[in-house]
Design an enzyme around this catalytic site. Structure first.
Site, mmCIF file in Angstrom:
data_model
loop_
_atom_site.group_PDB
_atom_site.id
_atom_site.type_symbol
_atom_site.label_atom_id
_atom_site.label_comp_id
_atom_site.label_asym_id
_atom_site.label_seq_id
_atom_site.Cartn_x
_atom_site.Cartn_y
_atom_site.Cartn_z
ATOM 1 N N HIS A 121 -17.330 -21.896 44.133
ATOM 2 C CA HIS A 121 -18.098 -20.692 43.847
ATOM 3 C C HIS A 121 -19.467 -21.157 43.340
ATOM 4 C CE1 HIS A 121 -18.972 -17.043 41.429
ATOM 5 N NE2 HIS A 121 -18.023 -16.425 42.103
ATOM 6 N N ASP A 198 -11.197 -24.701 37.740
ATOM 7 C CA ASP A 198 -11.588 -23.300 37.699
ATOM 8 C C ASP A 198 -10.399 -22.462 38.179
ATOM 9 O OD1 ASP A 198 -12.465 -20.766 38.264
ATOM 10 O OD2 ASP A 198 -14.082 -21.381 39.611
ATOM 11 N N GLN A 201 -9.508 -17.685 40.237
ATOM 12 C CA GLN A 201 -8.877 -17.043 41.386
ATOM 13 C C GLN A 201 -7.375 -17.337 41.455
ATOM 14 O OE1 GLN A 201 -9.395 -14.221 43.692
ATOM 15 N NE2 GLN A 201 -11.330 -15.187 43.113
ATOM 16 N N LYS A 224 -10.149 -10.616 36.260
ATOM 17 C CA LYS A 224 -9.389 -10.808 37.503
ATOM 18 C C LYS A 224 -7.889 -10.765 37.244
ATOM 19 C CE LYS A 224 -13.100 -13.052 39.876
ATOM 20 N NZ LYS A 224 -13.731 -14.271 40.387
ATOM 21 N N CYS A 362 -20.172 -15.629 47.123
ATOM 22 C CA CYS A 362 -20.698 -16.625 46.178
ATOM 23 C C CYS A 362 -20.270 -18.033 46.585
ATOM 24 C CB CYS A 362 -20.252 -16.376 44.737
ATOM 25 S SG CYS A 362 -20.855 -14.850 44.063
HETATM 26 C C1 LIG Z 1 -14.807 -14.918 40.146
HETATM 27 C C2 LIG Z 1 -14.876 -16.370 40.191
HETATM 28 C C3 LIG Z 1 -15.779 -17.087 39.373
HETATM 29 C C4 LIG Z 1 -16.763 -16.407 38.462
HETATM 30 O O1 LIG Z 1 -16.117 -15.656 37.481
HETATM 31 P P1 LIG Z 1 -16.962 -14.729 36.498
HETATM 32 O O2 LIG Z 1 -15.928 -13.855 35.885
HETATM 33 O O3 LIG Z 1 -17.943 -13.974 37.343
HETATM 34 O O4 LIG Z 1 -17.628 -15.626 35.517
HETATM 35 C C5 LIG Z 1 -15.759 -18.455 39.454
HETATM 36 N N1 LIG Z 1 -14.920 -19.105 40.275
HETATM 37 C C6 LIG Z 1 -14.038 -18.461 41.068
HETATM 38 C C7 LIG Z 1 -13.115 -19.248 41.939
HETATM 39 C C8 LIG Z 1 -13.993 -17.075 41.058
HETATM 40 O O5 LIG Z 1 -13.121 -16.436 41.834
#
Ligand SMILES: *Cc1c(COP(=O)(O)O)cnc(C)c1O
Length: 404
Positions: A121, A198, A201, A224, A362
């Site tokens: 992202h 990260d 997701q 999320k 993104c």
């Molecule tokens: C949504 C997302 C982000 C960013 O998250 P924010 O809540 O906008 O800070 C980063 N990495 C992944 C894989 C995402 O799905």
């Protein structure tokens, strides 16, 4: 048994019409919807005990502090962190990543290497580029293969004793692919590199165990995960959090302040300057309780059924191509139809009450890799139904008739 009709009653927003048709919400990878218990927790906070935390002797401040710290423990238990203070509240994944990237500026020097994956992202690319500019370190990228999986052979070749930090998402938001993070973590540790995963997701579908993974940092966003926006978490191993300098200066993060010298507070307060999103933190805990009561295994199994059903039906549509085809996926489908711009499909689906995402998600480097402007992304949650899969298929067929 998983009763989706009952679960849908927990989400008041789903019961509405858009352009005269029942809403079909398939943009869960961008943000999930909020169950009534989480909405209630937010209202209750402002109605009954809104107060600043950690500093007041008065009763409301103590209630708010207790609830906020209870939420931290809920998050600790959910991710199986060893200590509550290894969980840092942030405004979300993006801030969590920036916190770590900015801290590493003092631990990295010229000639060092930082490795990220091709599936990242933008929030995971830019902070590392900024870190490299500041320190003179170089950025290495683990490339992707055409099915959307990472080229692990290249990863192992790139990894060396100069690699200081490896950064990768657990699940790709653009393609839904689950990355082999266990392999990445253990190989990185073999050369002495730290690993930041990260989980923004992955966490809506998978309950990660940070100790079993032996990961150094793991980050996620509440919004999320059925929680509110503007709040998220950073898990860091205690030894790492102690090594990193504070991210921002301000109230809450100090022990003593004089004009000559300030000493910093201990964990987790060192990283939590200023008044946090108190209500959001508490609601984050309630959202995790809600999802755990349903159970992540039940959630994943049900979503896999939706994924299988939708994939099979989509592939029957002439000219439709799905990006990201590995056996390990979460319920995210990125696709295009030959000769049609993804935005046009998204706009027609919206007129039919169906919410999907279109664009680069993104993750522009992935779109460049496939040489496409973007995709249509349908992302499912445990409150979606097979009837909604059928509405999506009908909608796409209608869009095709109109646009071809
Ligand atoms: C949504 C997302 C982000 C960013 O998250 P924010 O809540 O906008 O800070 C980063 N990495 C992944 C894989 C995402 O799905």
């Amino acid at each position: 048994m998983f009763k989706v009709e009952d679960i849908r009653k927990d989400f008041p927003i789903l019961d509405q019409k858009i352009h005269g048709r029942p809403l079909v919400y398939l943009d869960n990878a961008a943000t999930s919807q909020t169950p009534q218990v989480v909405i209630d927790a937010i209202v209750e906070y402002y109605q009954n005990y809104n107060a600043n935390i950690h500093r007041g002797v008065h009763t409301l401040s103590q209630i708010a502090t207790d609830k906020y710290e209870e939420a931290r423990i809920k998050i600790q238990k959910h991710f199986n962190a060893n200590k509550p203070y290894e969980i840092i509240f942030t405004s979300g994944t993006t801030q969590s990543i920036n916190l770590v990237a900015s801290g590493f500026a003092s631990l990295i020097s010229e000639g060092d290497e930082i490795m990220i994956s091709a599936l990242e992202h933008h929030s995971n690319i830019v902070p590392w580029q900024m870190l490299c500019e500041k320190t003179g370190a170089t950025l290495q990228v683990i490339p992707m293969a055409v099915e959307g999986n990472l080229r692990m052979d290249v990863f192992h070749e790139l990894l060396n004793s100069k690699t200081k930090l490896v950064f990768c998402n657990h699940v790709s938001n653009a393609l839904g692919i689950v990355n082999p993070i266990e392999e990445i973590i253990s190989a990185a540790h073999n050369v002495g590199a730290a690993v930041l995963i990260d989980g923004a997701q992955a966490t809506p579908h998978i309950k990660p165990d940070v100790q079993a993974l032996d990961v150094d940092f793991y980050v996620a966003s509440a919004h999320k995960l059925c929680g509110p926006t503007g709040v998220g978490m950073l898990y860091g191993k205690q030894e790492w959090l102690e090594k990193l300098p504070p991210y921002q200066g301000g109230g809450e993060m100090i022990e003593t302040v004089t004009f000559e010298k300030t000493t910093y507070a201990g964990l987790p307060h060192k990283f939590e300057a200023g008044t946090p999103n108190i209500c959001g933190g508490i609601a984050f805990g309630v959202a995790l309780d809600y999802m755990n009561a349903i159970g992540f295994e039940a959630i994943r199994n049900y979503e896999n059924e939706l994924l299988g059903d939708a994939t099979e039906k989509l592939l029957q549509i002439d000219g439709l191509k799905i990006y990201g085809n590995t056996s390990e996926k979460t319920a995210v489908i990125s696709f295009n139809i030959e000769g049609i711009h993804p935005y046009d499909i998204g706009a027609i689906l919206d007129k039919l009450g169906i919410a999907v995402r279109t664009g680069h998600h993104c993750a522009q480097p992935i779109m460049d890799f496939y040489q496409i402007p973007g995709t249509v992304r349908a992302s499912f949650s445990f409150y979606n139904t097979k009837e909604e899969v059928d509405r999506l298929i009908e909608g796409i067929q209608k869009a095709k008739l109109m646009l071809c």
